[in-house]
Design an enzyme around this catalytic site. Sequence first.
Site, PDB file in Angstrom:
ATOM      1  CE  LYS A 209      -3.381   2.470   2.894  1.00 46.45           C
ATOM      2  NZ  LYS A 209      -4.635   2.523   2.129  1.00 46.45           N
ATOM      3  CG  HIS A 351      -8.336 -28.383 -37.075  1.00 48.89           C
ATOM      4  ND1 HIS A 351      -7.466 -27.343 -36.867  1.00 48.89           N
ATOM      5  CD2 HIS A 351      -8.188 -28.741 -38.375  1.00 48.89           C
ATOM      6  CE1 HIS A 351      -6.832 -27.060 -37.989  1.00 48.89           C
ATOM      7  NE2 HIS A 351      -7.236 -27.895 -38.921  1.00 48.89           N
ATOM      8  N   GLY A 380      -0.151 -33.791 -40.127  1.00 52.72           N
ATOM      9  CA  GLY A 380      -0.076 -32.500 -39.438  1.00 52.72           C
ATOM     10  C   GLY A 380      -0.858 -32.469 -38.150  1.00 52.72           C
ATOM     11  NE  ARG A 595     -27.731 -33.380 -23.530  1.00 52.47           N
ATOM     12  CZ  ARG A 595     -28.503 -32.315 -23.787  1.00 52.47           C
ATOM     13  NH1 ARG A 595     -29.418 -32.372 -24.736  1.00 52.47           N
ATOM     14  NH2 ARG A 595     -28.357 -31.199 -23.098  1.00 52.47           N
TER      15      ARG A 595
END
Length: 599
Positions: A209, A351, A380, A595
């Site tokens: 401070k 990706h 890649g 799901r």
Amino acid sequence: MPLYLVSSSPAAAKLAAGARASLHGRHLVRAPHGPSRRVSLSSEAAAGRAAGPAMAAAQPGASTAPQANSSATGVKQALISLSDKTDLAHLGNGLQSLGFSIISTGGTASSLEAAGVTVTKVEQITHFPEMLDGRVKTLHPSIHGGILARRDQEHHLKALNEHGIGTFDVVVVNLYPFYNKVTSGAISFEDGIENIDIGGPTLIRAAAKNHKDVLVVVDHNDYPALLEYLQGKQHDQQFRKMLAWKAFQHVASYDSAVSEWLWKQSNKGDIFPPSLTVPLSLNSTLRYGENPHQKAAFYVDKSLSVFNAGGIATAIQHHGKEMSYNNYLDADAAWNCVSEFENPTCVVVKHTNPCGVASRADVLEAYRLAVKADPVSAFGGIVAFNTTIDEDLAREIREFRSPTDGETRMFYEIVVAPGYTEKGLEVLKGKSKTLRILEAKRSGKGMLSLRQVGGGWLAQESDDLTPEDIAFTKVSERAPTDSELSDAKFAWLCVKHVKSNSIVIAKNNCMLGMGSGQPNRVDSLRIAFRKAGEEAKGAALASDAFFPFAWKDAVEEACEKGIGVIAEPGGSMRDKDAVDCCDKYGVALLFTGVRHFRH
């Protein structure tokens, strides 16, 4: 949910919490804290909290009136109180050679004296002994008055003079190793509480401070910069501000650990506190972000909940170019997927989507099959293994030719595995100078998952379900064979890691084709079948969510192409149509009740 970034600013290299490790053999994350040197709180040595201006020890019969101290005579004072005493001797001798009077406490004072540094102990300043097992030692006006007084305020200095309090020019403090203590194993609640520092944060906050007049240091890596600054007799406020910033971040990180620990102690089972602070530590700045025009950096989560949890953030990079923003995302996707499997498995990611997955007793065969699933996408991409890479596997990765032409040597951005033999690592390094070779610990389970949205964060439990955790319920007339059920479970585990509206076709523990990211599930299904080709006949198909329609739609199209078994969550209004369609073609239909959306 405030998100505090606890790090060293790239713009303040001298304040960095350690030199950035080299790319070769470097850890992708620094250790949570330096080695702890803290001793028992019940001993005198544990009373390591520094205190006030230098005064002569009270002699019997001497006056107890306020006395002038060394600061008042022009001698600068430094207050030092450390739990981690790394490089303490260098600091103490450096400050003493610059003419500083050193004030310190218990264990820190003893260490300084052993290093040949002249020390004034804090009780000689406060005229009050440590008490309450060391809980109270520096919480005293003679200490905090000397830290908080503004030198440009005449009435502040007058008040100090009236009470015989000297000013501090440097405050060097680090805290009880709470983080290390509570992550070291079994610890009682009482022991955890006793490792919560009070005086230390108070000293740090006070000095930070008043940084205009007081230099505050919380990291031993900053000692050289501090001494260099003092030698130059500089008055650069930017340096002081950066030290103050780092001090407040240090305390914020410390408090976040205490807060997280206390929440878990008092609210067992509730993982969503009313407020949440996430401490992050800067690991590295990146060349650019998701796109070249975006700046980026990589931060490591220092929450207690992810301590020793594994994953890409704590991986070791043995070789190759610096990791990029997209490298981290892809490597994380590959590692999370391959970590799901118990048998020797290879996962190829492009990706963030797994485009090839295979499990075999022979990991070399698993590698070849994973690449074969989609060799164009694999080129890649990122290759991940859940087994140690030995010389034979490394040579196969290095020399393997693309299944598309049998000639082109496969190129990868990253290889990640839980370990490497010495020869395996040597061989793999020879594939390319740029190939990033990562060694990662298996990702932990049961952690909180955070994702940013504009102006906020979404929090959820991690998706840790495996096929063993759910029931594959037969809803068709024909039951799947044992091999079909095994294929369905494998496909279901793969589809869990494919992004949005995903379809996976698999057989004999090998992904044959996948489709993902399409606005409708039918397009994803057609992409998956195009990649799988004729091998799709008799294979298993898994969907991350239910099929909205059956006739002339995805289910019927899958049946017509000869799929053997379908695993999907169920729950659609058209479930009966799907069942009827599968019965018509003799396809086994399984509802999972779960799901697996992944965005």
